[in-house]
Design an enzyme around this catalytic site. Sequence first.
Site, short mmCIF file in Angstrom:
data_model
loop_
_atom_site.label_atom_id
_atom_site.label_comp_id
_atom_site.label_asym_id
_atom_site.label_seq_id
_atom_site.Cartn_x
_atom_site.Cartn_y
_atom_site.Cartn_z
CG ASP B 54 -2.12 -0.90 1.22
OD1 ASP B 54 -2.57 -0.99 -0.25
OD2 ASP B 54 -2.81 -1.13 2.16
CE1 TYR B 112 4.02 -6.68 3.84
CE2 TYR B 112 3.31 -9.14 4.05
CZ TYR B 112 3.38 -7.96 3.38
OH TYR B 112 2.97 -7.71 2.13
#
Lengths: 252, 252
Positions: B54, B112
């Site tokens: 994003d 992540y």
Amino acid sequence: MQRYKITMAYDGTNFAGFQRQPNQRTIQGTLENAVNKMSKFDDFITIHGSGRTDAGVHALAQVAHFDFPHDIPAQGMMRGLNAILPLEIEIIDCEIVDANFHSRFSTHGKRYLYRVSRGRFTNPFKRNYTGHYKYALDIERIKQAMPDVEGTHDYSSFVASGSQTDDHVRTIYEATVREDQANDEVIFEFYGNGFLYNQVRIMVGTLLQIGNGSRPIHDFLRLYEVKDRAEARETAPASGLYLKEVVYPKED
Amino acid sequence: MQRYKITMAYDGTNFAGFQRQPNQRTIQGTLENAVNKMSKFDDFITIHGSGRTDAGVHALAQVAHFDFPHDIPAQGMMRGLNAILPLEIEIIDCEIVDANFHSRFSTHGKRYLYRVSRGRFTNPFKRNYTGHYKYALDIERIKQAMPDVEGTHDYSSFVASGSQTDDHVRTIYEATVREDQANDEVIFEFYGNGFLYNQVRIMVGTLLQIGNGSRPIHDFLRLYEVKDRAEARETAPASGLYLKEVVYPKED
């Protein structure tokens, strides 16, 4: 009227330096907007910084003062300003000071830090926060040169054109270099009674060439003599420079 | 035609995310500009990423592949692209791979990292590189919750609207939290076979509330049951999220 001394950290990346300029986003202009928004007073309140920093140069603890027409506690002033200011500027300390205090004229000295990132790649996360040097560096050579940086010298070889003073004699109390192995960085610190325009960045550029072997270790001694900016060619980028501390004399 | 696999780090701050969009500065668009500039070929070369990130999300090692019409050694391709790309994107590895390799479909899993900075002040140098949490946190409570995050679950409570899939079952192989005392940060890592839209950021938001005491330690177990996004309210900001690794199966 009350005089406030503020200490602030800022990320200089997206500012055209400290000093207010028309149609430019500056640290001083942004602070003045915030302070005047708080005062709701007819007279414009001016922020007086301890000195300028250039476009892209950062501060860990820049100092400024201003006179404010309302009686707000220091903690309240700090909270109020931080609520208005962009996240790039953070007031980290605020005190009410005597009207004799002046952020610029009362200074005893300033401490600057310069971060150089090493390695083959430019790290995308460091591009705005370090200088980058990809060539070989012998830190021992730089360590041998550091004592030459200290003392009282005529730094005419280390001042950029655009300097507003002809007096280029300054005193550097302390100059150090260390390696930050974990981050693959070389970190310089300079503590002096004042610095000329671009002086730290030109000194770092010269020290890196000494470390690389393309200048003799004691080239500073020659550069003090020749007083010629053209001899100290490299200026390290603004992104690696941090104003770390503004020192004022201890009160009695 | 040759297929190239590239691994890259990027600072996502000034990009509108990975995926190409008209009139937006994106990672994919910037990479495609660079690759097509190098190819000088009539046919447009498309970059295939391992997945999207994003706006504002960073990568330490995102992976992509593309097919290139000329026979350039992997090291030359990497050097050429790095010379064209902005400093915000750095290719850190490049290899020529088999035509069966696909950066997205061949993945085994992704790792992540999420950085939370603590403390009363927002640090100007971390505003784009961490989330910030100024309230009290009991790390021991978060540590007790982390095993609930691992395993195969229906993560419907942790998917943002806008997700393009109805299948919300995923497996998280490993979920850890640690304190970085030197930097006053809390660092989360999640390794799983795939993540839903905003899943990591919603999980971190929930874990911080557990650490703050405003949710019970084992609230994840309840959230798996209720399958209701409205129950996991907080989404940690994009600035703290890093795609750390894209894992592919080892070749035989």
